[in-house]
Design a protein around this motif. Structure first.
Motif, PDB file in Angstrom:
ATOM      1  N   LEU A 294      17.658   8.683  -9.099  1.00 42.63           N
ATOM      2  CA  LEU A 294      16.317   8.533  -8.545  1.00 42.63           C
ATOM      3  C   LEU A 294      16.153   9.397  -7.303  1.00 42.63           C
ATOM      4  O   LEU A 294      16.972   9.360  -6.386  1.00 42.63           O
ATOM      5  N   SER A 295      15.062  10.148  -7.250  1.00 41.98           N
ATOM      6  CA  SER A 295      14.773  10.982  -6.085  1.00 41.98           C
ATOM      7  C   SER A 295      14.260  10.125  -4.943  1.00 41.98           C
ATOM      8  O   SER A 295      13.794   8.991  -5.155  1.00 41.98           O
ATOM      9  N   PRO A 296      14.303  10.616  -3.709  1.00 41.36           N
ATOM     10  CA  PRO A 296      13.698   9.873  -2.591  1.00 41.36           C
ATOM     11  C   PRO A 296      12.242   9.526  -2.846  1.00 41.36           C
ATOM     12  O   PRO A 296      11.782   8.435  -2.491  1.00 41.36           O
ATOM     13  N   ALA A 361       0.621   8.004  -9.654  1.00 39.50           N
ATOM     14  CA  ALA A 361       1.801   7.271 -10.115  1.00 39.50           C
ATOM     15  C   ALA A 361       1.430   5.914 -10.701  1.00 39.50           C
ATOM     16  O   ALA A 361       2.047   5.450 -11.661  1.00 39.50           O
ATOM     17  N   LEU A 362       0.401   5.261 -10.136  1.00 42.75           N
ATOM     18  CA  LEU A 362       0.006   3.938 -10.590  1.00 42.75           C
ATOM     19  C   LEU A 362      -1.098   3.984 -11.638  1.00 42.75           C
ATOM     20  O   LEU A 362      -1.127   3.166 -12.557  1.00 42.75           O
ATOM     21  N   GLY A 363      -2.028   4.906 -11.478  1.00 43.62           N
ATOM     22  CA  GLY A 363      -3.142   4.992 -12.415  1.00 43.62           C
ATOM     23  C   GLY A 363      -4.114   3.834 -12.317  1.00 43.62           C
ATOM     24  O   GLY A 363      -4.814   3.520 -13.276  1.00 43.62           O
ATOM     25  N   ILE A 501       6.315   2.762 -12.434  1.00 42.98           N
ATOM     26  CA  ILE A 501       6.140   4.085 -11.834  1.00 42.98           C
ATOM     27  C   ILE A 501       6.667   5.185 -12.740  1.00 42.98           C
ATOM     28  O   ILE A 501       6.034   6.235 -12.903  1.00 42.98           O
ATOM     29  N   ASP A 502       7.799   4.954 -13.366  1.00 44.53           N
ATOM     30  CA  ASP A 502       8.397   5.989 -14.215  1.00 44.53           C
ATOM     31  C   ASP A 502       7.852   5.970 -15.635  1.00 44.53           C
ATOM     32  O   ASP A 502       8.231   6.800 -16.450  1.00 44.53           O
ATOM     33  N   ARG A 503       6.965   5.021 -15.926  1.00 50.32           N
ATOM     34  CA  ARG A 503       6.430   4.915 -17.283  1.00 50.32           C
ATOM     35  C   ARG A 503       4.948   5.231 -17.361  1.00 50.32           C
ATOM     36  O   ARG A 503       4.425   5.466 -18.447  1.00 50.32           O
ATOM     37  N   THR A 504       4.266   5.191 -16.222  1.00 49.07           N
ATOM     38  CA  THR A 504       2.808   5.356 -16.230  1.00 49.07           C
ATOM     39  C   THR A 504       2.422   6.791 -16.518  1.00 49.07           C
ATOM     40  O   THR A 504       2.913   7.729 -15.902  1.00 49.07           O
TER      41      THR A 504
END
Length: 518
Positions: A294-296, A361-363, A501-504
């Motif tokens: 995971l990035s910062p 990121a959230l949409g 966050i990683d799926r939206t």
């Protein structure tokens, strides 16, 4: 009590004559846009659930009076969900075109909603002033119910007619809600109306009831202005984006000046240092700093929405609960200088939200944002804790006790910023964006540029009684218990990516529910 009921009837009649209702009845205004006044109501409606949950309701009702009050709160706390339902049916997401950041601006920073942020604390203050006396709580609750009935009696027929034309049932604005807003505290007839109040309680009850009506008259002024300035003109409020504050080096604080800690303050300080050290070891911070794929940026994105209510709401806690309205003494003026600086930080956070790309990121649409902030089981924890801090601030007008509450709140964030700072600096290097809030450059927003304005006053040398020391220690524990619970929730949310966050897919709505860990 009859004098309270008579006052409520008279002032309700005056409220029903408010110019806002003339606009609602105006045949020249198209019926289809009249309910589009919902955005100006959002702060009040969504916060009203919290007022019922954590301020008006009695914990463990001890008698019939408290049971009736609690029953009324059970009904009233459900209305915010109906409001979001109608928001979507009115297609306000599409009409406003707001993303999450726009909704945050509207709720927490927009000039049009500033009165409502103050009113929320005025509501809370009533439940402190009434000192838990159910007869006095009834006095201001009954006034609020009368105001609600005046509003829905005027608006419900419009919603019913709109339903007839469109076949869409607006349950918040329509007769469904009106049937539950009869103008009186539910089941109070025969319980409260026969009670005799001594002169002192009657006078206090009248003052509280009048204060409630004053709030609602002010709110209707805001409704009227929004209706005419925005709805009537067919325009939506737009977020005002200020330029980032000029970057400058961190001010030199000079040689450390350890404040003298005298008398019972030393006991409170020991508890504070112990709790601060424990919180700094919370496993959430280990997760933030862990190496891995995971990035910062992703690490910050995964948890930061959980802290919106704390960070954006901290401004109002300082402005409307902690700040002295009419500071007279040197210590009060020094304290106010401190809280006025803290009020400025929320705008830095919203800039960080933009820099982190949280909207994409959230949409989330505006209704998704409202639903997450005010109805999600995860954010309930945060709002409940804000309610605790508010009660402590309003209940204690002693400068030295408000100092210890604020000292604990600020100390509880030291480990937070020590950890977010490293990630924020890494994101800045990678993206070229500034993250002034998470990088702990809060001084950039202070009018005088100092790091901690007002902290030079020797609060820890002021007299502190044994009872005040006990209260101050309890405040420290309340603050750190709250923060520790929020960090545990953040760890669960972030590690499991419960916000998606990683799926939206950017641009598509995401309504991920957050559940508090067991």
């Amino acid at each position: 009590m009859k004098s309270i009921l008579a006052l409520a009837a008279a002032r309700k009649e005056r409220l029903a004559a408010h110019p806002f209702f003339a606009w609602m009845r105006d045949a020249e205004v198209p019926l289809g846009i009249k309910l589009d006044i919902a955005p100006i109501m959002a702060n009040f409606v969504m916060n009203f659930r919290d007022m019922n949950l954590w301020f008006i309701r009695f914990e463990g009702a001890a008698n019939a009076f408290e049971q009736v009050i609690n029953g009324n709160t059970d009904e009233d706390e459900t209305h915010s969900r109906l409001f979001i339902e109608d928001w979507r049916k009115l297609q306000l997401d599409e009409k406003l075109g707001w993303r999450a950041s726009d909704a945050l601006w509207w709720l927490f920073l927009a000039p049009e909603t500033e009165p409502f942020r103050a009113y929320a604390f005025d509501f809370a203050r009533m439940t402190v002033v009434d000192r838990g006396d159910p007869l006095l709580r009834f006095a201001h609750s009954e006034a609020g119910e009368a105001c609600g009935n005046a509003f829905f009696s005027a608006v419900s027929p419009l919603a019913v007619e709109l339903r007839r034309r469109t076949d869409v049932d607006y349950r918040y604005f329509g007769d469904y809600h009106l049937q539950r807003e009869q103008g009186h505290v539910i089941a109070s007839e025969g319980v409260f109306d026969r009670q005799q109040l001594d002169p002192q309680r009657r006078e206090k009850g009248l003052v509280l009831a009048n204060a409630m009506f004053d709030i609602f008259f002010g709110m209707h002024d805001c409704f009227n202005a929004y209706a005419r300035n925005y709805v009537g003109r067919g325009v939506a409020p737009q977020r005002t984006r200020r330029p980032l504050p000029p970057m400058r080096p961190r001010p030199d604080a000079g040689p450390p000046q350890a404040q003298a800690i005298v008398g019972r303050h030393a006991e409170v300080q020991r508890v504070l240092e112990s709790r601060k050290a424990g919180t700094a070891r919370h496993p959430f911070y280990a997760w933030l700093q862990a190496s891995g794929p995971l990035s910062p940026l992703r690490r910050l994105q995964r948890f930061i929405p959980m802290w919106v209510m704390d960070i954006m709401g901290y401004r109002d806690l300082n402005r409307y609960a902690l700040r002295f309205k009419s500071p007279q003494q040197l210590d009060e003026r020094a304290f106010n200088r401190w809280v006025q600086a803290l009020e400025t930080h929320s705008e830095l956070f919203l800039n960080d939200w933009d820099a982190l790309g949280m909207d994409a990121a959230l949409g989330w649409r505006s209704s998704d944002t409202l639903e997450f902030l005010f109805l999600d089981s995860g954010t309930d924890l945060h709002r409940c804790n804000i309610a605790k801090f508010t009660k402590l601030a309003l209940a204690h007008e002693s400068t030295v006790l408000r100092f210890w509450l604020l000292e604990a709140l600020e100390a509880s964030g030291e480990a937070f910023f020590a950890n977010t700072r490293e990630l924020a600096l890494a994101v800045e290097r990678d993206t070229g964006q500034r993250l002034d809030y998470l990088a702990d450059r809060h001084y950039l927003a202070h009018a005088d540029g100092e790091i901690d304005p007002g902290r030079s006053y020797p609060f820890k040398s002021e007299p502190l009684s044994a009872e005040q020391a006990r209260v101050a220690v309890a405040m420290v524990h309340t603050v750190f218990d709250a923060v520790d619970a929020q960090l545990s929730l953040s760890l669960d949310v972030a590690a499991q990516d419960r916000l998606g966050i990683d799926r939206t897919d950017p641009g598509s709505p995401s309504r991920a529910a957050v559940t508090s860990p067991a």
